[in-house]
Design an enzyme around this catalytic site. Structure first.
Site, PDB file in Angstrom:
ATOM      1  N   THR A  47       0.931  -1.282  -0.203  1.00 12.01           N
ATOM      2  CA  THR A  47       0.150  -0.184   0.314  1.00 12.01           C
ATOM      3  C   THR A  47       1.287   1.322  -0.167  1.00 12.01           C
ATOM      4  O   THR A  47       0.468   1.574  -0.365  1.00 12.01           O
ATOM      5  CB  THR A  47      -0.725   0.028   1.236  1.00 12.01           C
ATOM      6  OG1 THR A  47      -1.779  -1.023   1.463  1.00 12.01           O
ATOM      7  CG2 THR A  47      -1.451   1.235   1.337  1.00 12.01           C
ATOM      8  N   TYR A 111     -12.593  -4.454  -3.857  1.00 16.50           N
ATOM      9  CA  TYR A 111     -13.752  -4.366  -4.407  1.00 16.50           C
ATOM     10  C   TYR A 111     -14.639  -4.994  -4.951  1.00 16.50           C
ATOM     11  O   TYR A 111     -15.788  -4.772  -4.689  1.00 16.50           O
ATOM     12  CB  TYR A 111     -13.071  -3.087  -5.746  1.00 16.50           C
ATOM     13  CG  TYR A 111     -14.214  -2.441  -6.833  1.00 16.50           C
ATOM     14  CD1 TYR A 111     -14.772  -1.240  -6.591  1.00 16.50           C
ATOM     15  CD2 TYR A 111     -14.910  -3.428  -8.108  1.00 16.50           C
ATOM     16  CE1 TYR A 111     -16.170  -0.956  -7.175  1.00 16.50           C
ATOM     17  CE2 TYR A 111     -15.752  -3.149  -8.891  1.00 16.50           C
ATOM     18  CZ  TYR A 111     -16.327  -1.326  -8.325  1.00 16.50           C
ATOM     19  OH  TYR A 111     -17.353  -0.960  -8.890  1.00 16.50           O
ATOM     20  N   TYR A 137      -3.191 -10.509   4.642  1.00 22.71           N
ATOM     21  CA  TYR A 137      -2.712  -9.005   4.667  1.00 22.71           C
ATOM     22  C   TYR A 137      -3.804  -8.729   5.390  1.00 22.71           C
ATOM     23  O   TYR A 137      -5.284  -8.340   4.114  1.00 22.71           O
ATOM     24  CB  TYR A 137      -1.959  -7.910   3.472  1.00 22.71           C
ATOM     25  CG  TYR A 137      -1.917  -6.291   4.200  1.00 22.71           C
ATOM     26  CD1 TYR A 137      -2.104  -5.924   4.778  1.00 22.71           C
ATOM     27  CD2 TYR A 137      -1.661  -5.678   2.758  1.00 22.71           C
ATOM     28  CE1 TYR A 137      -2.398  -4.552   4.949  1.00 22.71           C
ATOM     29  CE2 TYR A 137      -1.170  -3.984   2.936  1.00 22.71           C
ATOM     30  CZ  TYR A 137      -1.624  -3.649   4.465  1.00 22.71           C
ATOM     31  OH  TYR A 137      -1.782  -2.551   3.803  1.00 22.71           O
ATOM     32  N   ARG A 142      -9.572  -0.793   3.423  1.00 25.56           N
ATOM     33  CA  ARG A 142      -8.815  -0.144   1.909  1.00 25.56           C
ATOM     34  C   ARG A 142      -9.688  -1.327   1.477  1.00 25.56           C
ATOM     35  O   ARG A 142      -9.427  -0.589   0.132  1.00 25.56           O
ATOM     36  CB  ARG A 142      -7.344  -0.288   2.220  1.00 25.56           C
ATOM     37  CG  ARG A 142      -6.698   0.682   2.197  1.00 25.56           C
ATOM     38  CD  ARG A 142      -5.528   0.899   2.192  1.00 25.56           C
ATOM     39  NE  ARG A 142      -3.932   2.412   2.554  1.00 25.56           N
ATOM     40  CZ  ARG A 142      -4.413   2.966   1.385  1.00 25.56           C
ATOM     41  NH1 ARG A 142      -4.649   3.404   1.222  1.00 25.56           N
ATOM     42  NH2 ARG A 142      -3.221   4.523   2.614  1.00 25.56           N
ATOM     43  N   LYS A 166      -0.551  -9.406   8.325  1.00 26.99           N
ATOM     44  CA  LYS A 166      -0.805  -8.361   9.033  1.00 26.99           C
ATOM     45  C   LYS A 166      -1.654  -8.056   8.812  1.00 26.99           C
ATOM     46  O   LYS A 166      -2.690  -7.857   8.428  1.00 26.99           O
ATOM     47  CB  LYS A 166       0.540  -8.370   7.750  1.00 26.99           C
ATOM     48  CG  LYS A 166       0.313  -6.023   7.863  1.00 26.99           C
ATOM     49  CD  LYS A 166       1.063  -5.585   6.694  1.00 26.99           C
ATOM     50  CE  LYS A 166       0.586  -3.517   6.356  1.00 26.99           C
ATOM     51  NZ  LYS A 166       0.919  -3.149   5.626  1.00 26.99           N
ATOM     52  N   ILE A 207       4.908  -3.696  10.418  1.00 24.81           N
ATOM     53  CA  ILE A 207       5.010  -2.943   8.835  1.00 24.81           C
ATOM     54  C   ILE A 207       4.508  -1.714   8.903  1.00 24.81           C
ATOM     55  O   ILE A 207       3.897  -1.966   9.241  1.00 24.81           O
ATOM     56  CB  ILE A 207       4.710  -4.725   8.159  1.00 24.81           C
ATOM     57  CG1 ILE A 207       4.672  -5.566   8.102  1.00 24.81           C
ATOM     58  CG2 ILE A 207       4.540  -3.526   6.320  1.00 24.81           C
ATOM     59  CD1 ILE A 207       4.153  -6.765   6.671  1.00 24.81           C
TER      60      ILE A 207
END
Length: 298
Positions: A47, A111, A137, A142, A166, A207
């Protein structure tokens, strides 16, 4: 496979641009700085690395640069290999493996809002396509979809090379619940604001976005916590509070790239639309925090 393979202090690398292209020299230089300041692994093309606006060729180039720069050091490369199309994610994972990455970080499909069964099959396909460690992740803010606790645990138990997750959901309760049900899992913090809470509740690494700018401090915080020296870890975490806050005053990676530019660590402050430079007000706030921290250039 040892599932404890890529943990510790890790940096979600920015991708510097110059004249509209990836600034490869600056990119390698930024990675060398991470190596010199105690970071355990670098994470290219996630990202923070603006992977969504990179071409596949640029994505692959960034992985190659990271692998080449880290060669001969103890620093590992956990390459971004996520997509909302499973076949693309598999292709990126295979490329990362074939070109020397130590593992991959794969964001949940965005999406198209898959079901939990779809997420399970997506990640199982990725894991079966390579024989290097895979880190899930979860960043629902997002992607628009959440990898449930049950799905994460099932993937961990069913896929030998999926070693952890993550977590960037901001949900500490979920993190604690994950480890309560599967204590062998490697839980990695994906948000600088909650690095300390996650590490002090059984997390095995971070991270970090902030470590682009302050790798030594993030490394120290992480390793103190992993050594169970929570007093020193919290002290550093408290020192980082203001800069962690300002580095998320706009969408990541806008503030961190601005800070890196102000510190003289990248030559050009460039983004790819729809990302753009910060507002004048936030630019000034970033400058002010840089002065308070006495970061290079101030």
């Amino acid at each position: 496979m040892d599932k404890n393979i890529i943990i510790g202090a890790m940096t979600a690398l920015i991708t510097p641009f110059k004249n509209g292209k990836v600034d490869e020299q600056s990119y390698a230089r930024l990675i060398k700085r991470q190596i010199e300041n105690g970071i355990d692994a670098v994470v290219p093309v996630g990202t923070t690395g603006e992977s969504a606006t990179l071409t596949h060729e640029e994505h692959r180039t960034c992985i190659e640069i990271a692998v080449e720069t880290c060669k001969g050091t103890k620093v590992k490369v956990l390459a971004g290999a996520g997509s909302n199309a499973t076949h693309e994610a598999v292709g990126l994972a295979k490329f990362a493996k074939e070109h020397g990455a130590d593992g991959i970080l794969s964001v949940a499909p965005y999406y198209n809002k898959p079901t939990q069964q779809g997420l399970y099959e997506h990640y199982k396909a990725i894991a079966q396509s390579v024989d290097i460690p895979v880190l899930l992740y979860n960043v629902p803010g997002r992607t628009g979809c959440e990898i449930s606790t049950d799905t994460i645990i099932k993937l961990f138990r069913d896929c030998e090379n999926i070693y952890g997750v993550k977590e960037a959901s901001g949900n500490i309760d979920k993190c604690v619940d994950l480890l309560a049900h599967e204590p062998r899992m490697m839980l990695i913090s994906g948000e600088d604001a909650i690095n300390y809470p996650i590490l002090s509740n059984g997390g095995k690494g971070v991270i970090s976005v902030t470590s682009n700018l302050l790798p030594d401090m993030i490394s120290a915080l992480t390793h103190f916590a992993l050594d169970e020296n929570y007093k020193e870890a919290k002290k550093i975490n408290d020192e980082l509070y203001n800069i962690n806050k300002i580095l998320f005053c706009e969408s990541n990676p806008i503030p961190i790239k601005t800070a890196m530019y102000l510190a003289g660590l990248i030559e050009s402050l460039e983004f790819r639309l729809p990302l753009c430079s910060p507002s004048k007000e936030n630019f000034a706030k970033i400058e002010e925090v840089m002065k308070k921290y006495k970061i290079k250039g101030f």
